[in-house]
Design a protein around this motif. Structure first.
Motif, PDB file in Angstrom:
ATOM      1  N   ALA A 177     -72.962 -18.286  80.481  1.00 17.71           N
ATOM      2  CA  ALA A 177     -71.736 -17.758  79.978  1.00 17.71           C
ATOM      3  C   ALA A 177     -71.598 -16.690  78.655  1.00 17.71           C
ATOM      4  O   ALA A 177     -71.075 -16.812  77.778  1.00 17.71           O
ATOM      5  N   HIS A 178     -72.901 -15.766  78.561  1.00 15.07           N
ATOM      6  CA  HIS A 178     -73.005 -15.006  77.879  1.00 15.07           C
ATOM      7  C   HIS A 178     -72.198 -13.712  77.526  1.00 15.07           C
ATOM      8  O   HIS A 178     -72.207 -13.354  76.433  1.00 15.07           O
ATOM      9  N   ARG A 179     -71.668 -13.152  78.612  1.00 16.41           N
ATOM     10  CA  ARG A 179     -70.881 -12.204  78.526  1.00 16.41           C
ATOM     11  C   ARG A 179     -69.361 -12.304  79.042  1.00 16.41           C
ATOM     12  O   ARG A 179     -69.434 -13.135  80.072  1.00 16.41           O
ATOM     13  N   ILE A 180     -68.880 -11.284  78.958  1.00 13.60           N
ATOM     14  CA  ILE A 180     -67.527 -11.415  79.604  1.00 13.60           C
ATOM     15  C   ILE A 180     -67.287 -10.289  80.678  1.00 13.60           C
ATOM     16  O   ILE A 180     -67.462  -9.017  80.179  1.00 13.60           O
ATOM     17  N   GLY A 182     -65.865  -6.973  82.033  1.00 12.43           N
ATOM     18  CA  GLY A 182     -65.000  -6.430  81.686  1.00 12.43           C
ATOM     19  C   GLY A 182     -63.800  -6.130  82.827  1.00 12.43           C
ATOM     20  O   GLY A 182     -62.511  -5.567  82.199  1.00 12.43           O
ATOM     21  N   ARG A 183     -63.788  -6.555  83.927  1.00 14.70           N
ATOM     22  CA  ARG A 183     -62.573  -6.446  84.733  1.00 14.70           C
ATOM     23  C   ARG A 183     -61.899  -7.556  84.985  1.00 14.70           C
ATOM     24  O   ARG A 183     -60.627  -7.771  85.004  1.00 14.70           O
ATOM     25  N   THR A 184     -62.474  -8.923  85.100  1.00 14.02           N
ATOM     26  CA  THR A 184     -61.769 -10.015  85.509  1.00 14.02           C
ATOM     27  C   THR A 184     -61.472 -10.979  84.269  1.00 14.02           C
ATOM     28  O   THR A 184     -61.045 -11.924  84.441  1.00 14.02           O
ATOM     29  N   GLY A 185     -62.476 -10.710  83.065  1.00 14.73           N
ATOM     30  CA  GLY A 185     -62.417 -11.680  82.071  1.00 14.73           C
ATOM     31  C   GLY A 185     -63.341 -13.002  82.325  1.00 14.73           C
ATOM     32  O   GLY A 185     -63.231 -13.698  81.413  1.00 14.73           O
ATOM     33  N   ASP A 186     -63.973 -13.020  83.333  1.00 11.44           N
ATOM     34  CA  ASP A 186     -65.069 -14.309  83.605  1.00 11.44           C
ATOM     35  C   ASP A 186     -66.030 -14.180  82.674  1.00 11.44           C
ATOM     36  O   ASP A 186     -66.557 -13.106  82.419  1.00 11.44           O
ATOM     37  N   ARG A 187     -66.612 -15.232  82.493  1.00  7.74           N
ATOM     38  CA  ARG A 187     -67.895 -15.312  81.782  1.00  7.74           C
ATOM     39  C   ARG A 187     -68.995 -15.296  82.733  1.00  7.74           C
ATOM     40  O   ARG A 187     -68.968 -15.883  83.788  1.00  7.74           O
ATOM     41  N   LEU A 188     -70.113 -14.406  82.394  1.00  4.15           N
ATOM     42  CA  LEU A 188     -71.188 -14.080  83.070  1.00  4.15           C
ATOM     43  C   LEU A 188     -72.340 -14.719  82.548  1.00  4.15           C
ATOM     44  O   LEU A 188     -72.692 -14.583  81.267  1.00  4.15           O
ATOM     45  N   ASP A 189     -73.136 -15.275  83.252  1.00  7.90           N
ATOM     46  CA  ASP A 189     -74.514 -15.651  83.023  1.00  7.90           C
ATOM     47  C   ASP A 189     -75.548 -14.325  82.874  1.00  7.90           C
ATOM     48  O   ASP A 189     -75.451 -13.665  83.514  1.00  7.90           O
TER      49      ASP A 189
END
Length: 223
Positions: A177-180, A182-189
C-alpha cells in the motif's frame, strides 16, 4: 518513480556549479540500442505523446494530461544530468526514438534508481527494456561508479517486473500500500528489486565465460 512533468510547471534546476560538480552527458550503445542524454531539441510531438499513453501512465501512476512541446522541453532542462538523468532510448543503427530512461542518483551513497518507458505500443514486448538496461547498468556501474541500482515497479506493472526477473535482480521486498492510484484513490503495492555492484560483476563474468557479453561502445571508450 520519477516526478512527471505538469503543464505550466517551472523547471527545477540543481545548482551543480555551486557544489563543484558537472553534468555527465551519456552516449553509449550496443548492437540494438543507443542511450543518449535527452536534449530539449530532441523532443518531438511523438515523444511528448508517450506521456499521455494510458499504458505508460498506468505503469508510472502518473496523470495522462497532454503537454505542449515547450512544457516538455522545460521539463528536460530541469534534469541536471548528474543526480537526475533523463536519457533517450534509440534503435540501432537507425537512431529511431524508442523510449525514455530516468536514473536518479544518490551521490553520497552511490545508489541509483532506474525507470524505463517504452514509447510506442508496437515496440513493447521486443526486449528493448532489457537491452537498454544492459547498456545503462554498464554505464552507471562501470563509469559512474554506482554500487547499487534499484528498480521499483508497481506490483501491477507486469512488464517491468518481467524485465527485473529476467535480469536476475533480487527482490528485496514488497512495499505494501505504498502508492495512491491517481485515478481511483486505491492504495497500490510497489515492488523493490535491486542489483549490487558485486552481483553485477558476477553476472558479467558469467556472461563473458559463456561468450554472451553485449557490445558496448561510445565516445571516449577504447575501440
Amino acid at each position: 518513480m520519477p516526478k512527471m512533468p505538469q503543464p505550466g510547471a517551472k523547471p527545477i534546476v540543481t545548482p551543480l556549479a555551486a557544489q563543484g560538480l558537472r553534468p555527465v552527458l551519456v552516449d553509449r550503445w550496443s548492437e540494438r540500442v543507443r542511450i543518449r542524454t535527452l536534449r530539449p531539441a530532441d523532443v518531438t510531438t511523438e515523444i511528448a505523446a508517450w506521456l499521455t499513453d494510458p499504458a505508460v501512465m498506468e505503469g508510472l501512476n502518473a496523470p495522462q494530461k497532454a503537454m505542449g512541446l515547450d512544457a516538455f522541453r522545460a521539463y528536460v532542462v530541469s534534469f541536471d544530468n548528474l543526480k537526475r538523468n533523463l536519457m533517450l532510448i534509440l534503435s540501432r543503427p537507425q537512431d529511431r526514438a524508442l523510449g525514455l530512461a530516468v536514473m536518479e542518483v544518490d551521490l553520497r551513497h552511490r545508489l541509483g534508481s532506474l525507470h524505463l518507458i517504452i514509447g510506442e505500443a508496437e515496440n513493447r514486448g521486443k526486449n528493448i527494456a532489457f537491452e537498454a538496461s544492459a547498456v545503462l547498468l554498464r554505464h552507471f556501474f562501470r563509469e559512474r561508479k554506482l554500487e547499487k541500482v534499484t528498480f521499483q515497479p508497481l506490483a501491477r506493472n507486469t512488464a517491468a517486473i518481467a524485465v527485473c526477473e529476467r535480469f536476475g535482480l533480487r527482490l528485496e521486498g514488497t512495499l505494501r500500500a505504498h502508492r495512491i492510484d491517481g485515478r481511483t484513490g486505491d492504495r497500490l503495492d510497489q515492488m523493490l528489486y535491486a542489483l549490487t555492484l558485486e552481483e553485477y560483476e558476477e553476472r558479467l563474468k558469467m556472461a563473458e565465460a559463456a561468450g554472451a557479453v553485449r557490445s558496448y561502445a561510445g565516445p571516449g571508450l577504447p575501440a
